[in-house]
Write a protein that holds these residues in place. Structure first.
Motif, PDB file in Angstrom:
ATOM      1  N   PHE A 114     -11.636 -43.550  11.845  1.00 11.96           N
ATOM      2  CA  PHE A 114     -11.722 -42.253  11.176  1.00 11.96           C
ATOM      3  C   PHE A 114     -13.177 -41.963  10.840  1.00 11.96           C
ATOM      4  O   PHE A 114     -14.053 -42.814  11.008  1.00 11.96           O
ATOM      5  CB  PHE A 114     -10.864 -42.247   9.904  1.00 11.96           C
ATOM      6  CG  PHE A 114      -9.398 -42.321  10.175  1.00 11.96           C
ATOM      7  CD1 PHE A 114      -8.644 -41.168  10.345  1.00 11.96           C
ATOM      8  CD2 PHE A 114      -8.759 -43.558  10.288  1.00 11.96           C
ATOM      9  CE1 PHE A 114      -7.288 -41.237  10.623  1.00 11.96           C
ATOM     10  CE2 PHE A 114      -7.404 -43.631  10.564  1.00 11.96           C
ATOM     11  CZ  PHE A 114      -6.672 -42.468  10.725  1.00 11.96           C
ATOM     12  N   ILE A 115     -13.419 -40.767  10.340  1.00  9.41           N
ATOM     13  CA  ILE A 115     -14.768 -40.379   9.958  1.00  9.41           C
ATOM     14  C   ILE A 115     -14.678 -39.446   8.766  1.00  9.41           C
ATOM     15  O   ILE A 115     -13.714 -38.669   8.653  1.00  9.41           O
ATOM     16  CB  ILE A 115     -15.495 -39.707  11.152  1.00  9.41           C
ATOM     17  CG1 ILE A 115     -17.009 -39.730  10.962  1.00  9.41           C
ATOM     18  CG2 ILE A 115     -15.003 -38.295  11.376  1.00  9.41           C
ATOM     19  CD1 ILE A 115     -17.768 -39.390  12.236  1.00  9.41           C
ATOM     20  N   ASP A 116     -15.638 -39.562   7.849  1.00 10.19           N
ATOM     21  CA  ASP A 116     -15.632 -38.617   6.733  1.00 10.19           C
ATOM     22  C   ASP A 116     -16.479 -37.399   7.109  1.00 10.19           C
ATOM     23  O   ASP A 116     -17.108 -37.363   8.177  1.00 10.19           O
ATOM     24  CB  ASP A 116     -16.077 -39.284   5.432  1.00 10.19           C
ATOM     25  CG  ASP A 116     -17.587 -39.452   5.302  1.00 10.19           C
ATOM     26  OD1 ASP A 116     -18.318 -39.222   6.286  1.00 10.19           O
ATOM     27  OD2 ASP A 116     -18.048 -39.822   4.206  1.00 10.19           O
ATOM     28  N   LYS A 117     -16.481 -36.397   6.245  1.00  7.13           N
ATOM     29  CA  LYS A 117     -17.140 -35.134   6.598  1.00  7.13           C
ATOM     30  C   LYS A 117     -18.650 -35.264   6.702  1.00  7.13           C
ATOM     31  O   LYS A 117     -19.305 -34.389   7.271  1.00  7.13           O
ATOM     32  CB  LYS A 117     -16.764 -34.043   5.606  1.00  7.13           C
ATOM     33  CG  LYS A 117     -17.134 -34.322   4.160  1.00  7.13           C
ATOM     34  CD  LYS A 117     -16.596 -33.221   3.252  1.00  7.13           C
ATOM     35  CE  LYS A 117     -16.898 -33.488   1.784  1.00  7.13           C
ATOM     36  NZ  LYS A 117     -16.317 -32.428   0.915  1.00  7.13           N
ATOM     37  N   TYR A 118     -19.211 -36.379   6.186  1.00  2.00           N
ATOM     38  CA  TYR A 118     -20.650 -36.613   6.284  1.00  2.00           C
ATOM     39  C   TYR A 118     -20.999 -37.506   7.474  1.00  2.00           C
ATOM     40  O   TYR A 118     -22.123 -37.964   7.606  1.00  2.00           O
ATOM     41  CB  TYR A 118     -21.170 -37.224   4.989  1.00  2.00           C
ATOM     42  CG  TYR A 118     -20.896 -36.352   3.787  1.00  2.00           C
ATOM     43  CD1 TYR A 118     -21.503 -35.105   3.639  1.00  2.00           C
ATOM     44  CD2 TYR A 118     -19.993 -36.760   2.805  1.00  2.00           C
ATOM     45  CE1 TYR A 118     -21.236 -34.293   2.548  1.00  2.00           C
ATOM     46  CE2 TYR A 118     -19.716 -35.951   1.704  1.00  2.00           C
ATOM     47  CZ  TYR A 118     -20.341 -34.719   1.586  1.00  2.00           C
ATOM     48  OH  TYR A 118     -20.062 -33.906   0.507  1.00  2.00           O
ATOM     49  N   CYS A 119     -20.009 -37.753   8.302  1.00  2.00           N
ATOM     50  CA  CYS A 119     -20.185 -38.491   9.561  1.00  2.00           C
ATOM     51  C   CYS A 119     -20.400 -39.987   9.358  1.00  2.00           C
ATOM     52  O   CYS A 119     -21.108 -40.629  10.125  1.00  2.00           O
ATOM     53  CB  CYS A 119     -21.330 -37.891  10.378  1.00  2.00           C
ATOM     54  SG  CYS A 119     -21.115 -38.082  12.150  1.00  2.00           S
TER      55      CYS A 119
ATOM     56  N   LEU B 186     -24.774 -36.694  15.694  1.00  2.00           N
ATOM     57  CA  LEU B 186     -23.428 -36.109  15.727  1.00  2.00           C
ATOM     58  C   LEU B 186     -23.250 -35.076  14.628  1.00  2.00           C
ATOM     59  O   LEU B 186     -22.696 -33.998  14.854  1.00  2.00           O
ATOM     60  CB  LEU B 186     -22.375 -37.202  15.591  1.00  2.00           C
ATOM     61  CG  LEU B 186     -21.810 -37.807  16.880  1.00  2.00           C
ATOM     62  CD1 LEU B 186     -22.901 -38.443  17.731  1.00  2.00           C
ATOM     63  CD2 LEU B 186     -20.739 -38.843  16.564  1.00  2.00           C
ATOM     64  N   LEU B 187     -23.716 -35.401  13.440  1.00  2.00           N
ATOM     65  CA  LEU B 187     -23.587 -34.483  12.307  1.00  2.00           C
ATOM     66  C   LEU B 187     -24.298 -33.164  12.583  1.00  2.00           C
ATOM     67  O   LEU B 187     -23.783 -32.083  12.273  1.00  2.00           O
ATOM     68  CB  LEU B 187     -24.161 -35.138  11.050  1.00  2.00           C
ATOM     69  CG  LEU B 187     -24.205 -34.306   9.770  1.00  2.00           C
ATOM     70  CD1 LEU B 187     -22.806 -33.924   9.321  1.00  2.00           C
ATOM     71  CD2 LEU B 187     -24.917 -35.067   8.664  1.00  2.00           C
TER      72      LEU B 187
ATOM     73  N   ASN C 215     -21.653 -25.560   8.278  1.00  2.00           N
ATOM     74  CA  ASN C 215     -21.260 -26.919   7.884  1.00  2.00           C
ATOM     75  C   ASN C 215     -22.366 -27.935   8.161  1.00  2.00           C
ATOM     76  O   ASN C 215     -22.529 -28.906   7.415  1.00  2.00           O
ATOM     77  CB  ASN C 215     -19.975 -27.328   8.597  1.00  2.00           C
ATOM     78  CG  ASN C 215     -18.740 -26.694   7.988  1.00  2.00           C
ATOM     79  OD1 ASN C 215     -18.713 -26.395   6.795  1.00  2.00           O
ATOM     80  ND2 ASN C 215     -17.726 -26.468   8.798  1.00  2.00           N
ATOM     81  N   THR C 216     -23.098 -27.724   9.242  1.00  2.00           N
ATOM     82  CA  THR C 216     -24.216 -28.615   9.538  1.00  2.00           C
ATOM     83  C   THR C 216     -25.218 -28.636   8.391  1.00  2.00           C
ATOM     84  O   THR C 216     -25.637 -29.704   7.930  1.00  2.00           O
ATOM     85  CB  THR C 216     -24.926 -28.177  10.835  1.00  2.00           C
ATOM     86  OG1 THR C 216     -24.025 -28.303  11.942  1.00  2.00           O
ATOM     87  CG2 THR C 216     -26.153 -29.035  11.106  1.00  2.00           C
ATOM     88  N   ILE C 217     -25.586 -27.448   7.917  1.00  2.00           N
ATOM     89  CA  ILE C 217     -26.537 -27.364   6.799  1.00  2.00           C
ATOM     90  C   ILE C 217     -25.931 -27.963   5.532  1.00  2.00           C
ATOM     91  O   ILE C 217     -26.569 -28.781   4.840  1.00  2.00           O
ATOM     92  CB  ILE C 217     -26.942 -25.894   6.544  1.00  2.00           C
ATOM     93  CG1 ILE C 217     -27.625 -25.308   7.788  1.00  2.00           C
ATOM     94  CG2 ILE C 217     -27.854 -25.801   5.325  1.00  2.00           C
ATOM     95  CD1 ILE C 217     -28.880 -26.013   8.210  1.00  2.00           C
TER      96      ILE C 217
ATOM     97  N   SER D 227     -25.456 -31.807   5.884  1.00  2.00           N
ATOM     98  CA  SER D 227     -26.697 -32.533   6.163  1.00  2.00           C
ATOM     99  C   SER D 227     -27.519 -32.771   4.906  1.00  2.00           C
ATOM    100  O   SER D 227     -28.169 -33.814   4.776  1.00  2.00           O
ATOM    101  CB  SER D 227     -27.548 -31.769   7.180  1.00  2.00           C
ATOM    102  OG  SER D 227     -26.919 -31.730   8.437  1.00  2.00           O
ATOM    103  N   ILE D 228     -27.512 -31.820   3.989  1.00  2.00           N
ATOM    104  CA  ILE D 228     -28.298 -31.961   2.759  1.00  2.00           C
ATOM    105  C   ILE D 228     -27.870 -33.214   1.995  1.00  2.00           C
ATOM    106  O   ILE D 228     -28.697 -34.045   1.599  1.00  2.00           O
ATOM    107  CB  ILE D 228     -28.149 -30.711   1.871  1.00  2.00           C
ATOM    108  CG1 ILE D 228     -28.814 -29.511   2.563  1.00  2.00           C
ATOM    109  CG2 ILE D 228     -28.761 -30.943   0.494  1.00  2.00           C
ATOM    110  CD1 ILE D 228     -28.547 -28.185   1.879  1.00  2.00           C
TER     111      ILE D 228
END
Length: 341
Positions: free
Chosen positions: A135-140, A244-245, A253-255, A258-259
Motif C-alpha cells: 500500500f501507499i499513503d497519500k505522501y507516497c 512518483l509524488l 494534489n502534487t503541490i 509535496s509541501i
C-alpha cells in the motif's frame, strides 16, 4: 491456459540464482519459459548457470540497466501472455505459480497479483519487500501487510486472505503482458526501487486492480544485489518516491502533498545526521538535488500520466490509497502493525 514467461533480472552472484532456478524447476511451471536477463554481470555466474541448466533462455544487456530496464528488456523477448517478474534471490513453493494464475483467470480487471513473500532466512516472518501486499499513503510512503518501515511482523496467518492492494512487489508478481505494454512497462528513469509501485499506480489510474494471493508463497533473501544498508539504496528509495509524488498526482494534489513531504524529508535527513549516518543523510540530500535538476523528466512523466488516466486522484484516495500519514501513524501513534491502522 494463457502462456507464461518468467523473467529474472540478474547481476552477479551465482549461488542465489542457482538456488532460485532449482526451486523453480521443482515447482509447477505450467510450461512457462524462463528468461534470465544478464544485466552485464562481471562474474562467471551466467557461465556456470549455462553449464548446469539447459532450459533457461539467457539474454544479455550491453550495460547494467537496473531492475526496471532489465525487466523491460526481458519483456520484449518474452512470448508469454502473462509475465512473471521474479528476483534472482528468491525461492518458490510448489504451487506458487498455480495460485497466481488462478487469480488472474477470467478476471480481466486484475492487472497483477503478488504472492505472500516471506524472509528466506527466517521463514516465520514476512519479508521487507512486499510481505503480503503493498500500500501507499497519500505522501507516497510505501508499506505492506506485514511490514511498516522497519517493523516486520511474524507470519501467523493474519494476512492470509486474498486482498485488493495498491502495489504488488517487484520481488515477484504476475501481470498481463498486454497491460504492461499498454502502460509502457517500467519507467527506466527509476533504475531500481519503486518501479513496481509506479507501474501499479498507473494500473490503478487506468482502471485496473491489483491483488495479493497469500496461497502463493515465495521466499526472499533480500539485499542479494544491493544491501539494505547501502546509502545508494537510500538514495534510490527517496528519489524515486519523490519522483512518483511529483508525477502521478494532479497539479493541486502534487503541490499540497509535496509541501508536507519535503518537510518530512528534512526531518528524516536530520535524524540520519543525528544518528551519524552521514552517507544516508547525504543520499537524501542528493535525491532532492536530482529532483531539482531534472524537471524535464517530471514534465514528461506527467504527460504520460495524463494520457493513461481514467480515474481521479480522489477516487483512488477514497478507494485504495491510505488517506493518512503512515509516518504519523507509525512514529507518533505507535501503530507498528498493519492491523492497527
Amino acid at each position: 491456459m494463457a502462456s507464461i514467461s518468467i523473467i529474472i533480472p540478474h547481476y552477479n552472484n551465482y549461488q542465489i540464482l542457482n538456488d532460485c532456478l532449482e526451486s523453480l524447476y521443482e515447482s509447477e511451471l505450467h510450461g512457462a519459459e524462463i528468461i534470465i536477463v544478464n544485466n552485464n554481470s562481471t562474474d562467471d555466474s551466467i557461465k556456470k548457470i549455462i553449464t548446469k541448466f539447459s532450459n533457461p533462455i539467457i539474454i544479455s544487456t550491453p550495460t547494467n540497466l537496473g531492475y526496471a530496464g532489465g525487466c523491460n528488456y526481458g519483456a520484449k523477448h518474452a512470448k508469454g501472455e502473462l509475465l512473471v517478474f521474479l528476483n534472482n534471490d528468491t525461492e518458490v513453493e510448489k504451487e506458487w505459480l498455480t495460485q497466481l494464475i488462478k487469480t488472474m483467470e477470467n478476471q480481466t480487471r486484475i492487472a497483477s497479483v503478488q504472492p505472500k513473500i516471506l524472509n528466506k532466512n527466517n521463514q516465520k516472518t514476512f519479508d521487507y519487500a512486499g510481505a503480503s501486499g503493498g500500500f501507499i499513503d497519500k505522501y507516497c510512503y510505501p508499506f505492506a501487510r506485514g511490514r511498516i518501515f522497519n517493523t516486520i511482523e511474524n507470519d501467523d496467518g493474519q494476512y492470509d486472505d486474498m486482498k485488493r492492494i495498491f502495489w504488488a512487489s517487484g520481488t515477484g508478481f504476475i501481470t498481463r503482458k498486454s497491460i504492461f505494454n499498454e502502460l509502457g512497462g517500467f519507467d527506466e528513469n527509476l533504475f531500481a526501487h519503486m518501479e513496481e509501485i509506479d507501474y501499479h499506480w498507473k494500473c490503478q489510474l487506468n482502471g485496473y486492480e491489483v491483488y495479493a494471493n497469500p496461497k502463493s508463497v515465495i521466499y526472499h533473501l533480500g539485499g542479494g544485489t544491493l544491501s539494505y544498508q547501502s546509502a545508494y539504496k537510500t538514495y534510490l528509495n527517496h528519489r524515486n518516491s519523490l519522483l512518483l509524488l511529483l508525477s502521478n498526482y494532479n497539479f493541486i494534489n502534487t503541490i499540497k502533498f509535496s509541501i508536507i513531504r519535503i518537510m518530512m524529508e528534512c526531518i528524516s535527513c536530520m535524524k540520519d545526521l543525528a544518528s551519524l549516518r552521514f552517507k544516508h543523510a547525504f543520499a537524501q540530500i542528493n535525491s532532492l538535488l536530482w529532483i531539482i535538476v531534472h524537471p524535464h523528466i517530471i514534465i514528461r512523466r506527467r504527460k504520460i500520466i495524463k494520457k493513461i488516466r481514467k480515474k481521479t486522484d480522489q477516487e483512488l484516495i477514497n478507494d485504495i490509497i491510505f488517506n493518512k500519514s503512515i509516518v504519523y501513524q507509525y512514529f507518533i501513534k505507535k501503530n507498528r502493525k498493519y492491523q492497527l491502522l
